[in-house]
Motif scaffolding. Structure first.
Motif, short mmCIF file in Angstrom:
data_model
loop_
_atom_site.label_atom_id
_atom_site.label_comp_id
_atom_site.label_asym_id
_atom_site.label_seq_id
_atom_site.Cartn_x
_atom_site.Cartn_y
_atom_site.Cartn_z
N THR A 89 0.85 -1.20 0.00
CA THR A 89 0.00 0.00 0.00
C THR A 89 0.88 1.24 0.00
O THR A 89 1.62 1.49 0.94
CB THR A 89 -0.93 0.01 1.23
N ALA A 90 0.81 2.00 -1.07
CA ALA A 90 1.63 3.21 -1.22
C ALA A 90 0.87 4.24 -2.05
O ALA A 90 -0.17 3.95 -2.63
CB ALA A 90 2.97 2.85 -1.88
N SER A 94 -2.46 6.43 1.05
CA SER A 94 -1.98 5.16 1.60
C SER A 94 -1.92 5.18 3.12
O SER A 94 -2.14 4.15 3.77
CB SER A 94 -0.61 4.81 1.02
N ARG A 98 -3.45 2.26 5.34
CA ARG A 98 -2.61 1.45 6.23
C ARG A 98 -3.16 1.48 7.66
O ARG A 98 -3.20 0.45 8.34
CB ARG A 98 -1.18 1.96 6.18
#
Length: 508
Positions: A89-90, A94, A98
């Motif tokens: 997850t970026a 994100s 997260r």
């Protein structure tokens, strides 16, 4: 498998000093794990999830951790899937995604599970499930020879995969594991001695080689395909093109080389270690060139050399990479070894490594076949906390609390770190700025003057010796400790042990 079973086993292992009890508890757990959960579970137990670090700190974790669940429902696979999600997850939004993923999983965890998950995420697992104990447990659970399991783990560099192989495919599959070009192996390590004569007493006739103040590298080549790995088996090929070029120029098709790389100044003298390590960090412009020096060869053109004596390996190394060998001489004479040591020091290097010529390459082990000799004692320790400075250092984190590894829990928790001293010496303004930012990013708690941090940062410390002291749990204190540099290439479990430091005591 429910995560609770893993948590309970970790608690059992941490609560006992009996190696047999640890092995039996872990073996029982391993036998009950589904095949696809073996590698993740082993990674959690030894504090090295297969995904590596996923960028979660204590602050973020504590901000999303809610009330614990009443009953266990989480599985090992659930935690493994969370780490996969966090790793991938970026980008925009994100951070919120997260946090949501963390909140969702921890809300389903019991109090003990929340603590376990937290330690896995921030890299602070210290259950006493040391790799050697777990290897014995794998052998017990799979009914496989212990030596074969340990060798497979060393040759794959992956304890989780070795456990899966042993438990799912069986002892024959473990025995079949061999050296493979392109798959890094754990490096052979050296013990220490006070002087060349003492080292030769241990090794017998030996190759006495310069010890460079560089970074350990392992280079694999198959045809024109070259990969360069650090001592922790991280692939840094794209960061060291000059090393790749050197290895491609060698007159071989397939080869695995062990050595060091470092940067030199205009006069050919070694630059400070930090100059070399800066090349292993972010992908920055390459103003500093690195030179590789090789001291061993593990494979050449279809021939595995691990089990051959060093004398045979050095003959092959001379044949394939003579221009890039680390300087040294084969001798059993302490006077010759002393001369080589003086030559190494005069050239600006750290000292010498004395290597028995009859010894095979013991991947992943620190035995008596390789012995390093330095005029000043240097040890790799772990930063446990740091204090706010005063005077000119006001506003900076300065005085470091230093810990040595305690593998068997003789002075504290098995697999933990025992404080052995403090130092603020050797810190440049640049290091003070860096560590002030870094340690606050991994803090676990703080008081008015001290910031306690995750025990994940390795620092190389030079010292004149140790003395007995009741001030610290290990019963010793460092004498004239000073910082040589941070070792980004080393894992906290690679730190020197409290036993190694206590061996410096007079009469030890």
């Amino acid at each position: 498998m429910l995560l609770k079973e893993l948590v309970d086993t970790a608690a059992t292992v941490a609560a006992t000093r009996s190696r047999l009890t640890k092995v039996e508890a872990l073996a029982d757990l391993l036998r009950r794990l589904p095949a696809d959960e073996i590698a993740p579970a082993v990674g959690f137990l030894v504090g090295r999830a297969r995904q590596g670090r996923v960028g979660v700190g204590w602050r973020q974790l504590s901000s999303v951790m809610g009330e614990p669940a009443d009953a266990p429902t989480l599985t090992v696979a659930d935690l493994d899937a969370l780490l996969d999600r966090l790793l991938t997850t970026a980008g925009s939004g994100s951070a919120a995604l997260r946090s949501t993923a963390l909140r969702d999983l921890t809300s389903r965890a019991t109090a003990d599970e929340q603590d376990f998950v937290g330690r896995v995420l921030i890299g602070e697992m210290r259950t006493g499930a040391l790799e050697g104990v777990l290897l014995d447990a794998v052998a017990r659970a799979a009914d496989a020879p212990g030596d074969a399991v340990r060798r497979a783990a060393m040759l794959t560099g992956d304890l989780g995969e070795t456990a899966r192989l042993a438990l799912v495919d069986g002892p024959d599959a473990v025995a079949a594991v061999g050296l493979q070009v392109g798959r890094p192996v754990l490096p052979m390590l050296a013990s220490t001695a006070a002087d060349p004569a003492s080292a030769l007493e241990v090794t017998g006739e030996a190759s006495v080689e310069w010890k460079l103040d560089g970074a350990r590298i392992q280079v694999h080549r198959r045809g024109d395909d070259v990969h360069v790995y650090t001592r922790s088996l991280a692939d840094i090929t794209h960061r060291v093109p000059e090393v790749v070029d050197v290895v491609r120029s060698l007159a071989v098709d397939d080869v695995i080389l062990d050595g060091e790389t470092l940067s030199l100044d205009e006069d050919g003298a070694p630059r400070p270690f930090q100059d070399t390590m800066s090349r292993f960090g972010a992908d920055a412009p390459r103003e500093t060139l690195l030179r590789p020096w090789f001291f061993d060869v593990l494979h050449v053109d279809g021939r595995d050399l691990l089990d051959e004596p060093l004398s045979a390996r050095l003959a092959e190394l001379e044949r394939v990479a003579a221009e890039h060998r680390i300087p040294g001489e084969v001798t059993a004479d302490p006077a010759v070894a002393e001369r080589v040591s003086r030559e190494a020091l005069a050239a600006g290097h750290e000292g010498i490594v004395v290597k028995g010529v009859d010894a095979p390459y013991a991947a992943g082990r620190r035995g008596k076949s390789w012995v390093k000799v330095k005029p000043v004692h240097t040890y790799d320790l772990v930063v446990l906390a740091c204090e706010w400075g005063s005077g000119r250092r006001q506003g900076w984190l300065s005085n470091l609390h230093l810990g040595a590894l305690d593998p068997q829990g003789e002075y504290g928790e098995p697999g933990g770190y025992v404080m052995v001293g403090k130092t603020f010496k050797g810190l440049t303004d640049e290091l003070l700025r860096w560590q002030t930012e870094h340690f606050q990013s991994i803090e676990t708690r703080r008081t008015a003057h001290v910031v306690h941090v995750e025990p994940t940062t390795v620092v190389e410390i030079a010292l004149d010796g140790v003395q007995r002291s009741s001030r610290y749990p290990g019963g010793i204190a460092l004498r004239f400790a000073r910082v040589k540099g941070y070792r980004d290439d080393k894992r906290p479990q690679d730190a020197d042990t409290v036993g190694a430091l206590r061996a410096l005591l007079p009469g030890a």
